[in-house]
Design a protein around this motif. Structure first.
Motif, short mmCIF file in Angstrom:
data_model
loop_
_atom_site.label_atom_id
_atom_site.label_comp_id
_atom_site.label_asym_id
_atom_site.label_seq_id
_atom_site.Cartn_x
_atom_site.Cartn_y
_atom_site.Cartn_z
N SER A 50 0.83 -1.20 0.00
CA SER A 50 0.00 0.00 0.00
C SER A 50 0.86 1.25 0.00
O SER A 50 1.93 1.27 0.60
CB SER A 50 -0.91 0.00 1.23
OG SER A 50 -1.78 -1.11 1.22
N ALA A 51 0.38 2.29 -0.69
CA ALA A 51 1.13 3.55 -0.74
C ALA A 51 0.17 4.70 -0.99
O ALA A 51 -0.76 4.58 -1.80
CB ALA A 51 2.18 3.51 -1.85
N GLU A 52 0.39 5.80 -0.28
CA GLU A 52 -0.39 7.02 -0.51
C GLU A 52 0.30 7.85 -1.58
O GLU A 52 1.47 8.21 -1.45
CB GLU A 52 -0.51 7.81 0.79
CG GLU A 52 -1.41 9.03 0.65
CD GLU A 52 -1.56 9.81 1.95
OE1 GLU A 52 -2.65 9.74 2.55
OE2 GLU A 52 -0.57 10.47 2.35
N LEU A 53 -0.42 8.14 -2.66
CA LEU A 53 0.14 8.94 -3.75
C LEU A 53 -0.14 10.42 -3.57
O LEU A 53 0.58 11.27 -4.08
CB LEU A 53 -0.42 8.47 -5.10
CG LEU A 53 -0.28 6.98 -5.42
CD1 LEU A 53 -0.65 6.74 -6.88
CD2 LEU A 53 1.12 6.46 -5.11
N ALA A 54 -1.24 10.71 -2.87
CA ALA A 54 -1.61 12.08 -2.53
C ALA A 54 -2.62 11.98 -1.40
O ALA A 54 -3.17 10.91 -1.14
CB ALA A 54 -2.23 12.80 -3.74
N ALA A 55 -2.86 13.07 -0.72
CA ALA A 55 -3.85 13.04 0.35
C ALA A 55 -5.18 12.56 -0.21
O ALA A 55 -5.70 13.13 -1.19
CB ALA A 55 -4.00 14.43 0.96
N GLY A 56 -5.72 11.49 0.36
CA GLY A 56 -7.00 10.96 -0.10
C GLY A 56 -6.93 10.07 -1.32
O GLY A 56 -7.97 9.73 -1.90
N LEU A 57 -5.73 9.64 -1.71
CA LEU A 57 -5.57 8.79 -2.89
C LEU A 57 -4.44 7.80 -2.64
O LEU A 57 -3.31 8.20 -2.36
CB LEU A 57 -5.24 9.64 -4.12
CG LEU A 57 -4.92 8.90 -5.42
CD1 LEU A 57 -6.11 8.11 -5.91
CD2 LEU A 57 -4.46 9.88 -6.50
N SER A 58 -4.75 6.50 -2.73
CA SER A 58 -3.74 5.48 -2.43
C SER A 58 -3.92 4.26 -3.32
O SER A 58 -4.99 4.04 -3.90
CB SER A 58 -3.82 5.06 -0.95
OG SER A 58 -5.12 4.65 -0.60
N VAL A 59 -2.85 3.48 -3.43
CA VAL A 59 -2.89 2.20 -4.15
C VAL A 59 -2.66 1.08 -3.14
O VAL A 59 -2.00 1.26 -2.12
CB VAL A 59 -1.84 2.14 -5.27
CG1 VAL A 59 -2.15 3.16 -6.36
CG2 VAL A 59 -0.42 2.34 -4.74
N HIS A 60 -3.20 -0.11 -3.47
CA HIS A 60 -3.14 -1.25 -2.56
C HIS A 60 -2.97 -2.53 -3.36
O HIS A 60 -3.81 -2.84 -4.22
CB HIS A 60 -4.41 -1.33 -1.71
CG HIS A 60 -4.68 -0.07 -0.94
ND1 HIS A 60 -4.27 0.10 0.36
CD2 HIS A 60 -5.28 1.09 -1.33
CE1 HIS A 60 -4.63 1.31 0.76
NE2 HIS A 60 -5.23 1.93 -0.23
N ARG A 61 -1.89 -3.25 -3.09
CA ARG A 61 -1.67 -4.52 -3.78
C ARG A 61 -2.72 -5.53 -3.33
O ARG A 61 -2.94 -5.73 -2.14
CB ARG A 61 -0.28 -5.08 -3.49
CG ARG A 61 -0.01 -6.39 -4.22
CD ARG A 61 1.18 -7.15 -3.67
NE ARG A 61 1.27 -8.48 -4.27
CZ ARG A 61 0.58 -9.54 -3.86
NH1 ARG A 61 -0.26 -9.44 -2.84
NH2 ARG A 61 0.70 -10.71 -4.48
#
Length: 268
Positions: free
Chosen positions: A160-171
């Motif tokens: 998991s990683a936050e790309l911007a406040a309120g937006l993230s990716v999750h394997r």
């Protein structure tokens, strides 16, 4: 930053292709109903807080002809209908490297591509020796993304990683080893773009598995992860279901049948 102060993004699904298929094509073990179950192809746009993120880049005319898919419009053309200039997009999230999710990446000349470590390792590793796993990939596209690595244009994530406040990716994995979903904060709460973590609503609703899969256990477990990330099942958006175009409102009459607003509550 508290949830109350998080940015509220607009999120759009853009339909760029389609194909005819039967229910038996979409479920491990087949299906007792010999009924049509067409598949639509989407790219997604996340916009807000002064940022634009494109999620996946679709396929173009050459691959459409090769694979017998109907290309309704080039993904870049669809994005342009929402005012997106692909030559200026700075961030593209690639959920996985299958042909219908990465195929026109070269339309984005300045973007950095967000990808899971596991997906690159999978797409260039030993499992690609087998048709069961490699048939969803186009070799030239995988090699093209490797070239982007050497140009320092791939931003790798592990989990998991936050790309911007309120937006993230999750394997999530399952369908491919490094498949990721995208979680976005909107005015109606947390929306999850499942991509191929769930091709159709029926997959996550009934805990059934699509026929192309690397790890069935991870795929099924992934549905629970989607549930945890989304505010409700109505906030999970599958990757290929034509029902998406029916359940959400279009941003304008001009875009009926082309784009829908996922940040608005579903109609049904």
């Amino acid at each position: 930053m508290t949830e109350a102060t998080l940015p509220e993004y607009e999120v759009y699904a853009l339909r760029y292709g389609t194909r005819d298929a039967k229910r038996a094509n979409h479920f491990i073990g087949g299906d007792p109903h010999d009924a049509p179950m067409p598949m639509d192809y989407y790219v997604w746009l996340v916009r807000g807080n002064g940022k634009e993120f494109v999620v996946d880049t679709g396929f173009g005319p050459e691959v459409a002809a090769k694979r017998g898919r109907t290309l309704l419009r080039h993904p870049a053309e669809a994005l342009a209908m929402l005012g997106v200039d692909v030559t200026a997009v700075s961030d593209v999230i690639i959920t996985h490297l299958h042909y219908d999710h990465v195929g026109t990446f070269d339309s984005f000349p300045v973007a950095r591509f967000h990808l899971q470590d596991d997906e690159m390792a999978y797409a260039t590793g030993r499992h690609m020796c087998y048709r069961q796993f490699n048939h969803g990939y186009e070799v030239d596209e995988v090699v093209g993304m490797v070239r982007m690595v050497y140009k320092n244009r791939v931003h790798f994530h592990k989990g998991s990683a936050e790309l911007a406040a309120g937006l993230s990716v999750h394997r999530i994995g399952g369908h491919t080893h490094g498949l990721q979903c995208v979680r976005v904060h909107t005015k109606r709460g947390w929306v999850v773009l499942a991509s191929d973590c769930s091709h159709y609503y029926e997959h996550f609703e009934k805990k059934r598995a699509f026929t192309t899969v690397f790890h069935v256990g991870e795929l099924i477990d992934g549905y629970s992860k989607l549930d945890m990330l989304a505010d409700s099942s109505d906030h999970i958006v599958p990757g290929h279901d034509p029902l998406v175009m029916q359940r959400y409102v279009a941003p304008s009459a001009r875009l009926e049948g082309i784009a829908v607003c996922l940040h608005e509550a579903p109609l049904v």
